[in-house]
Design an enzyme around this catalytic site. Sequence first.
Site, PDB file in Angstrom:
ATOM      1  N   HIS A 201       0.835   3.318  -1.200  1.00 20.70           N
ATOM      2  CA  HIS A 201       1.137   1.894  -1.362  1.00 20.70           C
ATOM      3  C   HIS A 201       2.609   1.668  -1.687  1.00 20.70           C
ATOM      4  CE1 HIS A 201      -3.241   1.669  -1.265  1.00 20.70           C
ATOM      5  NE2 HIS A 201      -2.992   0.535  -0.667  1.00 20.70           N
ATOM      6  N   ARG A 308      -2.993  -8.278   0.708  1.00 20.49           N
ATOM      7  CA  ARG A 308      -3.367  -7.336  -0.361  1.00 20.49           C
ATOM      8  C   ARG A 308      -3.165  -8.047  -1.701  1.00 20.49           C
ATOM      9  NH1 ARG A 308      -0.881  -3.419   3.308  1.00 20.49           N
ATOM     10  NH2 ARG A 308      -2.250  -1.638   3.588  1.00 20.49           N
ATOM     11  N   ARG A 344      -7.951 -10.106   0.902  1.00 20.26           N
ATOM     12  CA  ARG A 344      -8.784  -8.972   0.508  1.00 20.26           C
ATOM     13  C   ARG A 344      -8.986  -9.043  -0.997  1.00 20.26           C
ATOM     14  NH1 ARG A 344      -6.844  -2.967   1.215  1.00 20.26           N
ATOM     15  NH2 ARG A 344      -5.336  -3.489  -0.408  1.00 20.26           N
ATOM     16  N   GLU A 443     -13.575   1.564   5.754  1.00 25.75           N
ATOM     17  CA  GLU A 443     -12.544   2.563   5.462  1.00 25.75           C
ATOM     18  C   GLU A 443     -13.121   3.833   4.842  1.00 25.75           C
ATOM     19  OE1 GLU A 443      -9.549   0.703   3.013  1.00 25.75           O
ATOM     20  OE2 GLU A 443     -11.012  -0.359   1.802  1.00 25.75           O
ATOM     21  N   ASN A 466      -5.918   3.628   6.929  1.00 22.40           N
ATOM     22  CA  ASN A 466      -5.184   4.448   5.947  1.00 22.40           C
ATOM     23  C   ASN A 466      -6.169   5.248   5.103  1.00 22.40           C
ATOM     24  OD1 ASN A 466      -3.007   3.066   6.910  1.00 22.40           O
ATOM     25  ND2 ASN A 466      -2.820   1.687   5.173  1.00 22.40           N
ATOM     26  N   ASP A 467      -7.215   4.557   4.657  1.00 24.56           N
ATOM     27  CA  ASP A 467      -8.228   5.258   3.859  1.00 24.56           C
ATOM     28  C   ASP A 467      -9.219   6.000   4.742  1.00 24.56           C
ATOM     29  OD1 ASP A 467      -7.668   4.942   1.086  1.00 24.56           O
ATOM     30  OD2 ASP A 467      -7.998   2.804   1.352  1.00 24.56           O
ATOM     31  N   ARG A 477      -4.035  10.729   0.690  1.00 25.18           N
ATOM     32  CA  ARG A 477      -2.989  10.018   1.430  1.00 25.18           C
ATOM     33  C   ARG A 477      -1.646   9.983   0.718  1.00 25.18           C
ATOM     34  NH1 ARG A 477      -5.156   3.762   1.415  1.00 25.18           N
ATOM     35  NH2 ARG A 477      -3.002   3.100   1.564  1.00 25.18           N
ATOM     36  N   CYS A 514      -6.593  -2.960  10.215  1.00 19.64           N
ATOM     37  CA  CYS A 514      -5.468  -3.422   9.399  1.00 19.64           C
ATOM     38  C   CYS A 514      -4.744  -2.261   8.727  1.00 19.64           C
ATOM     39  CB  CYS A 514      -5.932  -4.447   8.372  1.00 19.64           C
ATOM     40  SG  CYS A 514      -7.137  -3.789   7.220  1.00 19.64           S
TER      41      CYS A 514
HETATM   42  C1  PEP Z   1      -6.349   0.859   4.667  1.00 16.71           C
HETATM   43  O1  PEP Z   1      -6.914   1.629   3.888  1.00 16.71           O
HETATM   44  O2  PEP Z   1      -6.137   1.126   5.873  1.00 16.71           O
HETATM   45  C2  PEP Z   1      -5.878  -0.445   4.208  1.00 16.71           C
HETATM   46  C3  PEP Z   1      -5.394  -1.332   5.044  1.00 16.71           C
HETATM   47  O3  PEP Z   1      -5.916  -0.693   2.870  1.00 16.71           O
HETATM   48  P1  PEP Z   1      -4.895  -0.038   1.816  1.00 16.71           P
HETATM   49  O4  PEP Z   1      -3.781   0.620   2.604  1.00 16.71           O
HETATM   50  O5  PEP Z   1      -4.385  -1.132   0.960  1.00 16.71           O
HETATM   51  O6  PEP Z   1      -5.754   0.933   1.089  1.00 16.71           O
HETATM   52 MG    MG Z   2      -7.648   0.927   2.016  1.00 20.43          MG
END
Ligand code: PEP
Ligand code: MG
Length: 593
Positions: A201, A308, A344, A443, A466-467, A477, A514
């Site tokens: 993040h 977010r 979200r 995710e 991402n997750d 990550r 996303c």
């Molecule tokens: C993700 O996990 O892809 C996502 C968009 O949420 P974040 O990156 O905030 O965990």
């Molecule tokens: Mg996420």
Amino acid sequence: MKKVRKKKPEEIILKGIGVSPGVAVGPLYRVDLEEAPLSERELLPEEIPAEILRFEAGIIETRRQINAIQGNVRRAIGDYDANIFDVHKMVLDDGAFIEEAIRKIQVERKNAEAAVRLVANRYSEALSLVEDEYLRERVADVKDVARRVFRNLAGRKSHMLDGLHERSIVVAPDLAPSETASLRKDMVVGFATDMGSSTSHTAIMARALGIPAVVGLGDITARVSSGEMVLMDGTEGIVILHPSGSSLRKYGKLAAARKMIQSGLSHLRDQPAETLDGCRKILSANIELVDEVGAVKKCGAEGVGLFRSEYLYITRNELPTEEEQLAAYREVASLLAPAPVIIRTVDLGGDKFASAVKMPQEINPFLGFRAIRFCLAQPEIFKTQLRAILRASAFGKVRMMYPMISNVDEVVRANTLLEECRKELRKRRVAFDEALEVGVMIEIPSAALTADLIARHVSFFSIGTNDLVQYTLAVDRVNDRVAHLYEPTHPAVLKLIKHTIEAGHNRNIWVGICGQMAGDPVLTPLLIGLGIDELSMAPASVPVVKTIIRSITGEQARVLAAQALMAGSAAEVMDHCRKLIAAVAPEILELVR
Ligand code: PEP
Ligand code: MG
């Protein structure tokens, strides 16, 4: 960290992970390694077991960091320099050191910080008295290790940027997302860190702020001093210490060329994201801050696909009230209307922590008390946010989604709390959109695999890659040691994306992405070919992704997706993707490297 080449003795090129694009030049500001005063106190007897666990977690994290740095230094410079860190590890592995600290917690009721300080001081004093010069010099190593442990015990609390008085490139061991969020854009022209990875993040925040950033540099903080000149390129992921005239010229030209390509894309703002054969997609933007709405409108996105909301929580010391949240959501909704915004619900935990919320220190925070799990356990905090979102829906087109859903039950419980909020507002005669659409983020692999069941309870899916990549491949990550295993085009990830899209379409709900994959133009044809309806990304990526969509046919995308689903590795998939981009829009490769 990898030393790529050494042109002149004084120019050193360091290779890390580029997480936010752009070239920056300026004096360096090294975040002071001196820590804030330690908080030391006497424990209550019932606090002792948890404090021992906290101490052990601090030691484990410190060992992990030192191993990571040592590995990087070994790859970049060689064994000799890397061996320096053996002494750090010896301190951490020293059973007597650990036992003495635990005894201080258990018997003397010292908290972990006090215990580590007392033991480290005793070691330092003993070492400084010995005759052997080599051993005497190890005092610095003991202090260094203790400082790292303190920092980890403190949960990476704020670094001091107070000494920053001119526009600089900030160099730090690591930055937490909340620290990055509070960087002043007028003072920080770029940042570079020892630790970090591209989907942390912190990286997401750097992109939101438009600050060039390179992370995962290993030991850059140990190699530099404040005031030195540096050049960095967040696209290539390099930092050049004492740049030569020719490097300055080269990167100056590169930045100008990229700017030209970008501005050549700006005419697309009002054009649809449509393939050459008329297949229409939705492009939306991800935002972290209310201030980013201007950038969303400028980039040609058709709304916000991911707001977010946690930055309302982590940049302050108290929880945001319903009214404060309403003000933020309402501003975004009304500025964007009639375009939609998907808010979200708060995703705390993982690598984002709010000072106002007491969360347990966990060994595996990404697998722990995060996001919807926290919200369902704290219904009052959750309902405050749900009411604020519902109320904001009276001022624009608001949608809402839950993060980190792993099963149907969580969706049902969250929807039940939402229904309670609707009833409360109706009773109070407060306006909201009765038709507000509720979706979930997909995710977690269990959610992707049961997307058909979840689809019965929601209006849309947004895939958080991402997750999803992290949980599918078991790759943390934010851990730069395993960053090479973090492969978004891994066949397993593609199969889960495909499965989710099909499950959504079978129930007639739309499916978006996303995560960061959505903003990577090299992957755009693949995602279109897999059947995605919406892509939501950092505002700066919208023009380039739109260019790609407008340069391909639906058929080309479908053929690519079919090839990818049969490919044997992530690298093979990437190869197919790059070939298509090289054929339809080769200039775009300059922007992504
Ligand atoms: C993700 O996990 O892809 C996502 C968009 O949420 P974040 O990156 O905030 O965990
Ligand atoms: Mg996420």
